[in-house]
Write an enzyme that holds these catalytic residues in place. Structure first.
Site, mmCIF file in Angstrom:
data_model
loop_
_atom_site.group_PDB
_atom_site.id
_atom_site.type_symbol
_atom_site.label_atom_id
_atom_site.label_comp_id
_atom_site.label_asym_id
_atom_site.label_seq_id
_atom_site.Cartn_x
_atom_site.Cartn_y
_atom_site.Cartn_z
ATOM 1 N N LYS A 173 7.528 2.780 6.651
ATOM 2 C CA LYS A 173 6.562 2.283 5.665
ATOM 3 C C LYS A 173 5.429 3.299 5.574
ATOM 4 O O LYS A 173 4.801 3.611 6.591
ATOM 5 C CB LYS A 173 6.043 0.909 6.079
ATOM 6 N N PHE B 189 0.808 -1.235 0.000
ATOM 7 C CA PHE B 189 0.000 0.000 0.000
ATOM 8 C C PHE B 189 0.831 1.270 0.000
ATOM 9 O O PHE B 189 0.364 2.320 0.373
ATOM 10 C CB PHE B 189 -0.944 -0.005 1.217
ATOM 11 N N VAL C 196 8.442 2.147 1.025
ATOM 12 C CA VAL C 196 9.214 1.985 2.260
ATOM 13 C C VAL C 196 10.532 2.741 2.084
ATOM 14 O O VAL C 196 11.193 2.597 1.047
ATOM 15 C CB VAL C 196 9.509 0.503 2.555
ATOM 16 N N ASP D 34 0.376 -16.206 7.507
ATOM 17 C CA ASP D 34 0.810 -15.830 6.149
ATOM 18 C C ASP D 34 2.311 -16.007 5.991
ATOM 19 O O ASP D 34 2.988 -15.140 5.439
ATOM 20 C CB ASP D 34 0.398 -14.362 5.885
#
Ligand SMILES: CC(C)NC(=O)[C@H]1CCC[C@H]1Nc1nc(Nc2ccc(C(=O)N(C)C3CCN(C)CC3)cc2)ncc1C(F)(F)F
Length: 280
Positions: free
Chosen positions: A46, A28, A31, A140
């Site tokens: 970030k 999104f 960084v 994840d």
């Protein structure tokens, strides 16, 4: 308060940092390398755009990620020191992993040696034991979510899909009195999703591709639910490594090799560097 907890409470803003080179793009936003002016501490900043977060309805996920990751302290988990926001953006103040992204390293090497793979898998197992002990499940675990620290140690990052699980037993039935220890600690049961993912990761470290890869999603889905596990003839991999992977990729979640047992498996004992650092 220790500097860490002070950092967590302080109200940060952009003027607290000198911004350095871009490290790359996250989901999104970008960084950046950054230095906190007062402490000269190097961090990764970030930057997430609120409009994109709103469009993708991930604000609650981001809040959970910040809440969970800011409370975790483990050498193989990327630190989240704090966050702040302005009109348009949310900024996460994260630990800088000096040797970058693991997936790029795996692409470059094609696959890892058994010693490197075992060292990484053992360090991730220790980090997941720590998380599960705090009722946190990552959910994840994959190469894209792993970074490499300055000493070559792995860091689990991106807790965007992690969850805090409370003991279901407490909600499902009144009394806990008659439940044996392993059922009261039912987190193991839920946390076993991370054991499966670590098994997939171990396979991919050794062969360079995940075990159930297929052209079509439907084929991958079928191979997963059938646990259609095959070991290619090349590269040559020890039967001990295949034995460990076969004990992790088990359909019945309660039958998967518990993480503390993984650390006692001969392949890990004989190949993993106890420090979690692969020295080549
Ligand atoms: C887990 C998550 C899914 N992934 C991410 O967030 C990604 C998205 C973009 C960067 C990374 N995020 C982070 N990256 C670092 N360190 C880092 C990254 C890349 C390089 C590198 O190879 N170059 C600059 C190279 C140098 C050479 N040139 C040619 C290419 C780039 C070197 C160090 N530390 C903390 C973070 C964090 F996570 F805190 F943000």
């Amino acid at each position: 308060a220790s500097d860490a907890s002070a950092a967590a409470q302080k109200r940060w803003n952009l003027s607290d940092f000198d911004i350095g080179k871009p490290l790359g793009r996250g989901k999104f936003g970008h960084v950046y390398l950054a230095r906190e002016k007062r402490s000269n501490h190097i961090v990764a900043l970030k930057v997430l755009f609120k409009t994109q977060l709103q469009q993708s309805q991930v604000e609650h996920q981001l809040r959970r990620e910040v809440e969970i990751q800011s409370h975790l302290r483990n050498p193989n988990i990327l630190r989240l020191y704090g966050y702040f926001y302005d009109q348009k953006r949310v900024y996460l103040i994260l630990e800088y992993a000096a040797r970058g992204e693991l997936y790029k390293e795996l692409q470059k090497c094609k696959y890892f040696s058994e010693r490197r793979a075992a060292t990484y898998v053992a360090s991730l197992a220790r980090a997941l034991i720590y998380c599960h002990g705090k009722h946190v499940i990552h959910r994840d675990i994959k190469p894209e979510n792993l970074l490499i620290g300055a000493q070559g140690e792995l860091k689990i990052a991106d807790f965007g899909w992690s969850v805090h699980t409370f003991n279901r037993r407490r909600t499902m039935c009144g009394t806990l009195d008659y439940l044996p220890p392993e059922m009261v600690e039912s987190v193991e049961h839920d946390a076993s999703v991370d054991i499966w993912s670590l098994g997939i990761l171990c396979y991919e470290f050794l062969y360079g591709v995940p075990p159930f890869e297929a052209m079509e999603h439907s084929d991958t889905y079928r191979r997963i639910v059938q646990v259609d596990l095959k070991f290619p003839p090349k590269p040559i991999v020890s039967s001990s490594a295949k034995d460990l992977i076969s004990q992790m990729l088990v359909k019945e979640s309660s039958q998967r090799l518990p993480l503390h047992k993984l650390l006692e498996h001969p392949w890990i004992v004989q190949n993993a560097d106890p420090s979690g650092i692969y020295r080549g």
